[in-house]
Design a protein around this motif. Structure first.
Motif, PDB file in Angstrom:
ATOM      1  N   VAL A   1       0.397  -1.244  -0.188  1.00  0.00           N
ATOM      2  CA  VAL A   1       0.118   0.086   0.561  1.00  0.00           C
ATOM      3  C   VAL A   1       1.220   1.548   0.436  1.00  0.00           C
ATOM      4  O   VAL A   1       2.182   1.241   0.820  1.00  0.00           O
ATOM      5  CB  VAL A   1      -1.135  -0.102   1.044  1.00  0.00           C
ATOM      6  CG1 VAL A   1      -0.413  -0.249   2.599  1.00  0.00           C
ATOM      7  CG2 VAL A   1      -2.169   1.230   1.031  1.00  0.00           C
ATOM      8  N   PRO A   2       0.428   2.008  -0.769  1.00  0.00           N
ATOM      9  CA  PRO A   2       1.500   3.719  -0.968  1.00  0.00           C
ATOM     10  C   PRO A   2       1.661   4.118   0.645  1.00  0.00           C
ATOM     11  O   PRO A   2       0.508   4.169   0.855  1.00  0.00           O
ATOM     12  CB  PRO A   2       0.294   4.354  -2.071  1.00  0.00           C
ATOM     13  CG  PRO A   2       0.095   3.476  -2.305  1.00  0.00           C
ATOM     14  CD  PRO A   2      -0.600   2.430  -1.768  1.00  0.00           C
ATOM     15  N   MET A   3       2.423   4.304   0.906  1.00  0.00           N
ATOM     16  CA  MET A   3       2.857   4.932   2.316  1.00  0.00           C
ATOM     17  C   MET A   3       3.392   6.485   2.238  1.00  0.00           C
ATOM     18  O   MET A   3       4.171   6.808   1.753  1.00  0.00           O
ATOM     19  CB  MET A   3       3.180   4.206   2.835  1.00  0.00           C
ATOM     20  CG  MET A   3       3.041   3.159   3.159  1.00  0.00           C
ATOM     21  SD  MET A   3       3.807   1.753   4.951  1.00  0.00           S
ATOM     22  CE  MET A   3       3.596   3.314   6.018  1.00  0.00           C
ATOM     23  N   VAL A   4       3.061   6.594   3.293  1.00  0.00           N
ATOM     24  CA  VAL A   4       3.972   8.479   3.727  1.00  0.00           C
ATOM     25  C   VAL A   4       4.055   8.442   5.461  1.00  0.00           C
ATOM     26  O   VAL A   4       3.276   7.650   6.096  1.00  0.00           O
ATOM     27  CB  VAL A   4       2.760   9.636   3.272  1.00  0.00           C
ATOM     28  CG1 VAL A   4       3.599  10.719   4.397  1.00  0.00           C
ATOM     29  CG2 VAL A   4       3.087   9.427   2.494  1.00  0.00           C
ATOM     30  N   VAL A   5       5.159   8.752   5.736  1.00  0.00           N
ATOM     31  CA  VAL A   5       5.720   8.951   6.817  1.00  0.00           C
ATOM     32  C   VAL A   5       5.610  10.061   7.785  1.00  0.00           C
ATOM     33  O   VAL A   5       6.443  11.193   7.060  1.00  0.00           O
ATOM     34  CB  VAL A   5       6.694   7.435   7.347  1.00  0.00           C
ATOM     35  CG1 VAL A   5       7.228   8.194   8.571  1.00  0.00           C
ATOM     36  CG2 VAL A   5       6.871   6.191   7.130  1.00  0.00           C
ATOM     37  N   LEU A   6       5.002  10.673   8.630  1.00  0.00           N
ATOM     38  CA  LEU A   6       5.533  11.851   9.048  1.00  0.00           C
ATOM     39  C   LEU A   6       6.051  12.211   9.868  1.00  0.00           C
ATOM     40  O   LEU A   6       5.926  11.829  10.980  1.00  0.00           O
ATOM     41  CB  LEU A   6       3.783  12.452   9.148  1.00  0.00           C
ATOM     42  CG  LEU A   6       2.730  13.090   8.399  1.00  0.00           C
ATOM     43  CD1 LEU A   6       1.282  12.906   8.768  1.00  0.00           C
ATOM     44  CD2 LEU A   6       3.038  13.906   7.227  1.00  0.00           C
ATOM     45  N   VAL A   7       7.156  13.111  10.444  1.00  0.00           N
ATOM     46  CA  VAL A   7       8.108  13.090  11.026  1.00  0.00           C
ATOM     47  C   VAL A   7       8.322  14.939  10.953  1.00  0.00           C
ATOM     48  O   VAL A   7       7.936  15.740  10.756  1.00  0.00           O
ATOM     49  CB  VAL A   7       9.121  12.608  11.072  1.00  0.00           C
ATOM     50  CG1 VAL A   7       9.194  11.442  10.568  1.00  0.00           C
ATOM     51  CG2 VAL A   7      10.075  13.075   9.368  1.00  0.00           C
ATOM     52  N   ASN A   8       8.874  14.563  12.816  1.00  0.00           N
ATOM     53  CA  ASN A   8       9.084  16.661  13.074  1.00  0.00           C
ATOM     54  C   ASN A   8      10.248  16.620  13.893  1.00  0.00           C
ATOM     55  O   ASN A   8      10.204  15.291  14.292  1.00  0.00           O
ATOM     56  CB  ASN A   8       8.170  17.390  13.505  1.00  0.00           C
ATOM     57  CG  ASN A   8       7.439  16.840  14.016  1.00  0.00           C
ATOM     58  OD1 ASN A   8       7.847  15.648  14.971  1.00  0.00           O
ATOM     59  ND2 ASN A   8       5.751  17.699  15.151  1.00  0.00           N
TER      60      ASN A   8
END
Length: 467
Positions: free
Chosen positions: A303-310
């Motif tokens: 599944v296409p994924m994005v990982v959000l970080v800060n």
């Protein structure tokens, strides 16, 4: 944070109250003292102790406390994450890994003006039931001012025995006078995983920190999301403000989306047992028998994924982001992470204390050292639509005094040099409503969804600046 149990592999322990570290448990009694003792320096320490006992203005009667302070200073001088743990700190560390503790049930952090900021009250916990809200600034705990004191001091005052009470004095936006809340402590069971279908075909999954139950909770939430929508077209893995946690949890979280057996992270240090590789196999990510990830939907691997970080993403969360980025399994969006890439060993000292000592660095599958550098997002996106200048003000590993150097890339402090610009940005950000991750106002989440749909993403001005 991360640490290692002798029979359980490396663990990254993330305290809800601060930046994560990487640790392993050891037993000093089993290790011979190989280096020659610096007798002259030890004699000097004894002489200093003797002078304090005889010449200090008031009698010093607590010899144990005095020597503990000497030990604490010696260990703390090495780097920001090495420390002497007294009985209370050692117990709090062990409680944090289990996701259970006696207290009020609040996520806290230090604020830029020296107070203790409520990041989020845990749903159904005593603080939330008493009326504590996200964004509140704690000024006093039982009448004792906390401004400028270490966050751990406030944590110790808030914790206590079940059924006992504590009074918090808080400042709240829109209220001229401080507010007081008397709260009864109870055992808190943290839920570190949240998730929801934010749009048809698109899921949001947040890991707040990595604890012992995290993998079981992660697997259950992923299975539930796929039951709601078996044909997911995109998944956002949210690791923002995740200070770390058990390394097994980090290895398992990455393994859920990578090919079976893929290398997730490696560690290297002077000690032979600090040179290890961890893979996406049950023996490397499970703390007990069984495999929490067995039977998950096959679609998770593609599944296409994005990982959000800060900037608040540290240690174990950086391991997950780094692994998924190295394998090009997910696109990392947000701002540069904290850069906590060192391993600490926990060595018990006597019956009720321990030493937490930095013993290794950890590396992503491609060999990148995260220490003092962090994970640079593929796409830099600010936290707010009108830009997130606060990123230049937030503390990172490279800003910490005596921080461990990165051995494989150039490091640098990320702090802005323009004090006037810092002040303007700080005042603007202070006036903002606290951001609730996963809400309709979550700008970074909205951009992650746009990316997954193939739409234009509103990038930060920093995207044009080389990392």
């Amino acid at each position: 944070m991360a640490f290692k149990l002798h029979n359980a592999g490396l663990i990254a322990l993330g305290a809800i109250f601060g930046v994560a570290i990487t640790m392993q448990f050891s037993a000093l009694a089993q290790k011979p003292l190989e280096p020659a003792l610096p007798l002259e320096a030890l004699r000097q320490l004894a002489d200093v102790y003797a002078v304090i006992k005889t010449d200090y203005v008031d009698p010093v009667t607590d010899d144990k406390a005095l020597l503990q302070e000497a030990t604490s200073g010696m260990v703390a001088s090495l780097d920001p994450h090495s420390a002497f743990l007294d009985r209370r700190s050692y117990r709090a560390l062990r409680e944090g890994t289990a996701g259970k503790f006696v207290g009020l049930g609040i996520e806290i952090s230090s604020s830029d003006d020296g107070y203790v900021r409520i990041v989020e009250p845990i749903e159904g916990a005593p603080a939330a039931l008493a009326g504590i809200q996200a964004g509140d600034l704690v000024t006093n705990v039982d009448g004792v001012a906390v401004r400028g004191a270490p966050v751990d001091d406030a944590v110790r005052r808030m914790r206590g025995e079940p059924g006992t009470q504590v009074t918090l004095t808080v400042l709240r936006s829109g209220h001229i006078a401080p507010l007081k809340f008397t709260i009864t402590r109870s055992q808190i069971v943290q839920k570190s995983v949240k998730g929801a279908l934010v749009e048809p075909g698109y899921a949001w999954l947040r890991i707040a920190q990595f604890q012992e139950p995290t993998l079981d909770d992660l697997a259950a939430k992923l299975a539930a999301l796929y039951r709601q929508d078996p044909d997911l077209k995109g998944l956002v893995l949210d690791l923002r403000n995740d200070p770390g946690g058990l390394l097994q949890g980090a290895v398992g979280a990455a393994a859920a989306f990578l090919p079976k057996g893929a290398e997730i992270v490696s560690t290297h240090g002077q000690r032979a047992d600090s040179r290890q590789h961890f893979y996406g196999t049950a023996q490397d990510y499970m703390l007990k028998n069984g495999d929490a990830l067995a039977g998950l939907p096959a679609g998770l691997k593609t599944v296409p994924m994005v990982v959000l970080v800060n900037t608040g993403s540290a240690s174990a969360s950086e391991i997950v982001a780094g692994a998924l980025q190295d394998y090009k399994r997910a696109t990392v969006i947000g701002s540069r992470t904290f850069g906590k890439g060192s391993v600490q060993t926990i060595s018990p000292v006597g019956l009720d204390a321990a030493i937490k000592l930095t013993t290794a660095r950890y590396y992503t599958p491609s060999g990148r050292s995260i220490q003092a550098h962090g994970i640079v997002p593929d796409l830099r996106v600010d936290e707010y639509v009108d830009s997130d200048g606060m990123n230049s003000l937030r503390m990172r590993e490279a800003d910490l005094e005596h921080h461990l150097a990165n051995d494989r890339s150039k490091e640098a402090s990320m702090r802005a040099d323009d004090l006037e610009a810092q002040t303007r940005l700080y005042l603007r950000e202070l006036a903002r409503k606290p951001l609730q991750f996963g809400s309709a106002d979550d700008f970074q989440l909205a951009q992650a969804l746009r990316y997954l749909k193939g739409q234009k993403v509103l990038l930060s001005a920093a995207q044009a600046t080389p990392p």
